[in-house]
Scaffold this motif. Sequence first.
Motif, PDB file in Angstrom:
ATOM      1  N   ARG A 104       0.845  -1.189   0.000  1.00 27.49           N
ATOM      2  CA  ARG A 104       0.000   0.000   0.000  1.00 27.49           C
ATOM      3  C   ARG A 104       0.883   1.241   0.000  1.00 27.49           C
ATOM      4  NH1 ARG A 104      -5.451   1.567   1.702  1.00 27.49           N
ATOM      5  NH2 ARG A 104      -5.399   3.788   2.197  1.00 27.49           N
ATOM      6  N   LYS A 105       0.629   2.145  -0.939  1.00 29.47           N
ATOM      7  CA  LYS A 105       1.397   3.373  -1.049  1.00 29.47           C
ATOM      8  C   LYS A 105       0.791   4.462  -0.167  1.00 29.47           C
ATOM      9  CE  LYS A 105       3.710   1.122  -4.140  1.00 29.47           C
ATOM     10  NZ  LYS A 105       5.014   0.528  -3.794  1.00 29.47           N
ATOM     11  N   ASP A 106       1.571   5.524   0.064  1.00 22.97           N
ATOM     12  CA  ASP A 106       1.104   6.605   0.938  1.00 22.97           C
ATOM     13  C   ASP A 106      -0.137   7.304   0.401  1.00 22.97           C
ATOM     14  OD1 ASP A 106       3.097   6.116   2.761  1.00 22.97           O
ATOM     15  OD2 ASP A 106       4.449   7.651   1.987  1.00 22.97           O
ATOM     16  N   ASP A 107      -0.322   7.273  -0.919  1.00 21.55           N
ATOM     17  CA  ASP A 107      -1.501   7.935  -1.497  1.00 21.55           C
ATOM     18  C   ASP A 107      -2.746   7.038  -1.504  1.00 21.55           C
ATOM     19  OD1 ASP A 107      -0.931   6.093  -3.475  1.00 21.55           O
ATOM     20  OD2 ASP A 107      -0.539   7.564  -5.049  1.00 21.55           O
ATOM     21  N   GLY A 108      -2.624   5.834  -0.915  1.00 22.09           N
ATOM     22  CA  GLY A 108      -3.773   4.931  -0.838  1.00 22.09           C
ATOM     23  C   GLY A 108      -3.855   3.923  -1.965  1.00 22.09           C
ATOM     24  N   SER A 109      -3.012   4.050  -2.963  1.00 17.79           N
ATOM     25  CA  SER A 109      -3.014   3.097  -4.071  1.00 17.79           C
ATOM     26  C   SER A 109      -2.171   1.873  -3.688  1.00 17.79           C
ATOM     27  CB  SER A 109      -2.452   3.749  -5.336  1.00 17.79           C
ATOM     28  OG  SER A 109      -1.088   4.101  -5.151  1.00 17.79           O
ATOM     29  N   TYR A 110      -2.218   0.844  -4.534  1.00 17.98           N
ATOM     30  CA  TYR A 110      -1.457  -0.379  -4.301  1.00 17.98           C
ATOM     31  C   TYR A 110      -0.544  -0.630  -5.490  1.00 17.98           C
ATOM     32  CZ  TYR A 110      -4.810  -1.182  -0.562  1.00 17.98           C
ATOM     33  OH  TYR A 110      -5.581  -1.048   0.567  1.00 17.98           O
ATOM     34  N   GLY A 111       0.685  -0.985  -5.205  1.00 19.14           N
ATOM     35  CA  GLY A 111       1.649  -1.279  -6.256  1.00 19.14           C
ATOM     36  C   GLY A 111       2.575  -2.390  -5.824  1.00 19.14           C
ATOM     37  N   LEU A 112       3.657  -2.570  -6.549  1.00 19.77           N
ATOM     38  CA  LEU A 112       4.622  -3.616  -6.221  1.00 19.77           C
ATOM     39  C   LEU A 112       5.318  -3.284  -4.905  1.00 19.77           C
ATOM     40  CD1 LEU A 112       6.233  -4.234  -9.718  1.00 19.77           C
ATOM     41  CD2 LEU A 112       4.773  -5.821  -8.445  1.00 19.77           C
ATOM     42  N   PRO A 113       5.804  -4.307  -4.198  1.00 15.07           N
ATOM     43  CA  PRO A 113       6.556  -4.061  -2.955  1.00 15.07           C
ATOM     44  C   PRO A 113       7.810  -3.236  -3.232  1.00 15.07           C
ATOM     45  CG  PRO A 113       5.921  -6.371  -3.132  1.00 15.07           C
ATOM     46  CD  PRO A 113       5.636  -5.751  -4.464  1.00 15.07           C
ATOM     47  N   LYS A 114       8.411  -2.737  -2.167  1.00 13.90           N
ATOM     48  CA  LYS A 114       9.654  -1.981  -2.281  1.00 13.90           C
ATOM     49  C   LYS A 114      10.690  -2.831  -3.012  1.00 13.90           C
ATOM     50  CE  LYS A 114      13.016   0.568   0.493  1.00 13.90           C
ATOM     51  NZ  LYS A 114      13.411   0.972   1.871  1.00 13.90           N
ATOM     52  N   GLY A 115      11.358  -2.242  -3.983  1.00 14.27           N
ATOM     53  CA  GLY A 115      12.292  -2.995  -4.814  1.00 14.27           C
ATOM     54  C   GLY A 115      11.696  -3.352  -6.152  1.00 14.27           C
ATOM     55  N   GLY A 116      10.360  -3.202  -6.265  1.00 14.61           N
ATOM     56  CA  GLY A 116       9.700  -3.407  -7.549  1.00 14.61           C
ATOM     57  C   GLY A 116       9.491  -4.845  -7.957  1.00 14.61           C
ATOM     58  N   LYS A 117       9.614  -5.799  -7.006  1.00 16.96           N
ATOM     59  CA  LYS A 117       9.453  -7.205  -7.356  1.00 16.96           C
ATOM     60  C   LYS A 117       8.565  -7.920  -6.355  1.00 16.96           C
ATOM     61  CE  LYS A 117      13.947  -7.804  -9.637  1.00 16.96           C
ATOM     62  NZ  LYS A 117      15.222  -8.589  -9.634  1.00 16.96           N
ATOM     63  N   GLU A 118       7.735  -8.837  -6.863  1.00 20.12           N
ATOM     64  CA  GLU A 118       6.994  -9.739  -5.987  1.00 20.12           C
ATOM     65  C   GLU A 118       7.970 -10.791  -5.453  1.00 20.12           C
ATOM     66  OE1 GLU A 118       3.768 -11.462  -8.085  1.00 20.12           O
ATOM     67  OE2 GLU A 118       2.886  -9.544  -8.705  1.00 20.12           O
ATOM     68  N   ARG A 119       7.587 -11.438  -4.346  1.00 17.95           N
ATOM     69  CA  ARG A 119       8.425 -12.516  -3.840  1.00 17.95           C
ATOM     70  C   ARG A 119       7.554 -13.581  -3.167  1.00 17.95           C
ATOM     71  NH1 ARG A 119       8.958  -8.376  -0.073  1.00 17.95           N
ATOM     72  NH2 ARG A 119       8.921  -8.951   2.142  1.00 17.95           N
ATOM     73  N   ARG A 120       8.042 -14.794  -3.183  1.00 19.32           N
ATOM     74  CA  ARG A 120       7.385 -15.924  -2.528  1.00 19.32           C
ATOM     75  C   ARG A 120       8.319 -16.378  -1.417  1.00 19.32           C
ATOM     76  NH1 ARG A 120       7.118 -21.758  -3.733  1.00 19.32           N
ATOM     77  NH2 ARG A 120       5.071 -22.600  -3.119  1.00 19.32           N
ATOM     78  N   ILE A 121       7.859 -16.280  -0.183  1.00 17.28           N
ATOM     79  CA  ILE A 121       8.738 -16.547   0.947  1.00 17.28           C
ATOM     80  C   ILE A 121       8.225 -17.735   1.761  1.00 17.28           C
ATOM     81  CG2 ILE A 121       9.446 -14.136   1.126  1.00 17.28           C
ATOM     82  CD1 ILE A 121       7.557 -13.877   3.532  1.00 17.28           C
ATOM     83  N   ALA A 122       9.101 -18.271   2.584  1.00 18.06           N
ATOM     84  CA  ALA A 122       8.696 -19.337   3.501  1.00 18.06           C
ATOM     85  C   ALA A 122       7.702 -18.784   4.511  1.00 18.06           C
ATOM     86  CB  ALA A 122       9.918 -19.893   4.218  1.00 18.06           C
ATOM     87  N   LEU A 123       6.718 -19.591   4.863  1.00 19.04           N
ATOM     88  CA  LEU A 123       5.764 -19.222   5.906  1.00 19.04           C
ATOM     89  C   LEU A 123       6.072 -20.091   7.127  1.00 19.04           C
ATOM     90  CD1 LEU A 123       3.331 -17.399   6.485  1.00 19.04           C
ATOM     91  CD2 LEU A 123       1.846 -19.270   5.752  1.00 19.04           C
ATOM     92  N   PRO A 124       6.875 -19.570   8.051  1.00 23.31           N
ATOM     93  CA  PRO A 124       7.276 -20.381   9.223  1.00 23.31           C
ATOM     94  C   PRO A 124       6.065 -20.859  10.020  1.00 23.31           C
ATOM     95  CG  PRO A 124       8.558 -18.351   9.076  1.00 23.31           C
ATOM     96  CD  PRO A 124       7.432 -18.218   8.099  1.00 23.31           C
ATOM     97  N   LEU A 125       6.250 -21.908  10.765  1.00 24.69           N
ATOM     98  CA  LEU A 125       5.157 -22.440  11.587  1.00 24.69           C
ATOM     99  C   LEU A 125       4.559 -21.370  12.484  1.00 24.69           C
ATOM    100  CD1 LEU A 125       6.717 -25.860  12.647  1.00 24.69           C
ATOM    101  CD2 LEU A 125       4.728 -25.527  11.160  1.00 24.69           C
ATOM    102  N   GLU A 126       5.447 -20.524  13.068  1.00 19.64           N
ATOM    103  CA  GLU A 126       4.974 -19.486  13.981  1.00 19.64           C
ATOM    104  C   GLU A 126       4.085 -18.464  13.284  1.00 19.64           C
ATOM    105  OE1 GLU A 126       9.119 -20.776  15.289  1.00 19.64           O
ATOM    106  OE2 GLU A 126       8.031 -20.381  13.419  1.00 19.64           O
ATOM    107  N   ALA A 127       4.222 -18.339  11.968  1.00 17.86           N
ATOM    108  CA  ALA A 127       3.507 -17.296  11.223  1.00 17.86           C
ATOM    109  C   ALA A 127       2.273 -17.808  10.483  1.00 17.86           C
ATOM    110  CB  ALA A 127       4.458 -16.634  10.218  1.00 17.86           C
ATOM    111  N   ARG A 128       1.914 -19.050  10.692  1.00 13.77           N
ATOM    112  CA  ARG A 128       0.766 -19.608   9.965  1.00 13.77           C
ATOM    113  C   ARG A 128      -0.524 -19.254  10.699  1.00 13.77           C
ATOM    114  NH1 ARG A 128       3.588 -25.411   8.169  1.00 13.77           N
ATOM    115  NH2 ARG A 128       5.400 -24.383   7.183  1.00 13.77           N
ATOM    116  N   VAL A 129      -1.037 -18.088  10.363  1.00 11.90           N
ATOM    117  CA  VAL A 129      -2.201 -17.522  11.063  1.00 11.90           C
ATOM    118  C   VAL A 129      -3.462 -17.552  10.187  1.00 11.90           C
ATOM    119  CG1 VAL A 129      -0.729 -16.031  12.473  1.00 11.90           C
ATOM    120  CG2 VAL A 129      -1.618 -15.182  10.284  1.00 11.90           C
ATOM    121  N   GLN A 130      -3.423 -18.361   9.141  1.00  7.43           N
ATOM    122  CA  GLN A 130      -4.552 -18.351   8.209  1.00  7.43           C
ATOM    123  C   GLN A 130      -5.890 -18.624   8.894  1.00  7.43           C
ATOM    124  OE1 GLN A 130      -1.569 -19.855   7.867  1.00  7.43           O
ATOM    125  NE2 GLN A 130      -1.219 -20.582   5.771  1.00  7.43           N
TER     126      GLN A 130
END
Length: 355
Positions: free
Chosen positions: A205-231
Motif C-alpha cells: 500500500r502506497k502513501d496515497d492509498g493506491s497499491y503497487g509492487l513491494p519496495k524494490g519493484g518485485k513480488e516474492r514468494r517466501i517461507a511461511l514459518p510455523l509461527e507465522a501460519r495464522v490463516q
Amino acid sequence: MTQIRRKNGWASKYVERGEQVWVPGGPWATKREAKEAEVEYRKRFKGGTECESFAARWIEEWPRESPATRKLYADAARRFGQEFGTRTLESIDRAEARSWAATVPKSIRKIVGTMYEDARNIGLVEHNPFSNLRLPVSKKTGEVGPPTLEEFQKLLAACMVLGGYADEFRALVTLTAWTGLRASEVMALKKDDFEDRHLNVRRARKDDGSYGLPKGGKERRIALPLEARVQDRLVHWAESDFAFHTPMGKPLKKGNLYYSWNKVRDASGTSMDRISDGLTPIRFHDLRHFAATQWLERGASHFDVSVLLGHTDGGQLVMSRYGHPSQEAATDRLLALSEQLDEKKGSQLTEERTG
C-alpha cells in the motif's frame, strides 16, 4: 500570527491553545510594527526563549499523554537544554542544529524538532532549524533495538487492550514478527496470498492509498514459518479479500494500523525499561528487525534472511543493519556444531571398529 488592517492602523492577534489573543498596545502604523509588537509581547508573556529554560517549560506546557512518552520527551529536552544552555532558540542556525543532531539518536532530534515547531506556532521563533535535516542513513544504524522474545510476548498479551479486535491484530503482529514484512506489505496482503507453507508478497500500500509492487519493484514468494501460519485466525468480512482490516472491516492504512499498534505498545509496559536502557519505545517496523534477529539466532544465514525480507544484495544489508544476533548465541551454536561433528566422528570410528 495575524496582522489585521483597521481604519486607524494595524492590529495583531494570534491563537494559543485554541484561544484567540489580541496583542495590547495597538494599533500600529504599519503591518511590520504590528508583527514586531506581537513577537515581543509573546516573548515577555512566555518568559523568554533561552534554550534550557524554554525546554523545561515546554515539557510542562505541552505534556504528552503516555508516561513513557513524557519521559522520552523530558530526556530529549534535558539533553537539548544542557547542550545550548542560556542561548536563545533563535540563535541556533540550521548548520549548528544539523551538527548536533548527528551526535544524538534520531528520537532525540525528532523531539527537539517538535519542540521548535511548538515554539514557531506561537511565534517565539521564525524558523525550525531541526526540520528536514536529511542526515545520512548510516547515522541510524546504532539506534536499532529489536524487541526481545520477552517483549514480543508482552506485546501479544497487550493486544487484549483492543477488545474484540484483539485476535485479528494479534495475528497481524505474529505474522509480521516472524516474516519481517514491511507495514506497507502487511496492509496489502490478501487471503489468497497465503499457501500452506509459503506466502506470496505481491503488493504494497502506497502513501496515497493506491497499491503497487513491494519496495524494490518485485513480488516474492517466501517461507511461511510455523509461527507465522495464522490463516485460521483471519477475520472474514463481506466483499473484502484482504487478510487484515480495521476494527470496522475497512482496508488498513498507516493511520489506523499505527493507532492500534501504539495502544498495544503502551499497554505492554515495555517502553519505560527501554527508555531507561537508552532505547526508544518499540516501533511497528522493529518487528522486521525482530524477525531478522530471531532467524539469525536460530542459525539461518544472512542470505536466507535477506531472501525472507526481500533484499537482493546477498545478505549485506542484513549483516550490517537488520540482524542483531548475540555473541552468546553464536558461541552456543559453535559449541553445538562442534559437539555434533565430534559425535558423528565417534559414531564413524565405532562402525569401523565393529565392522
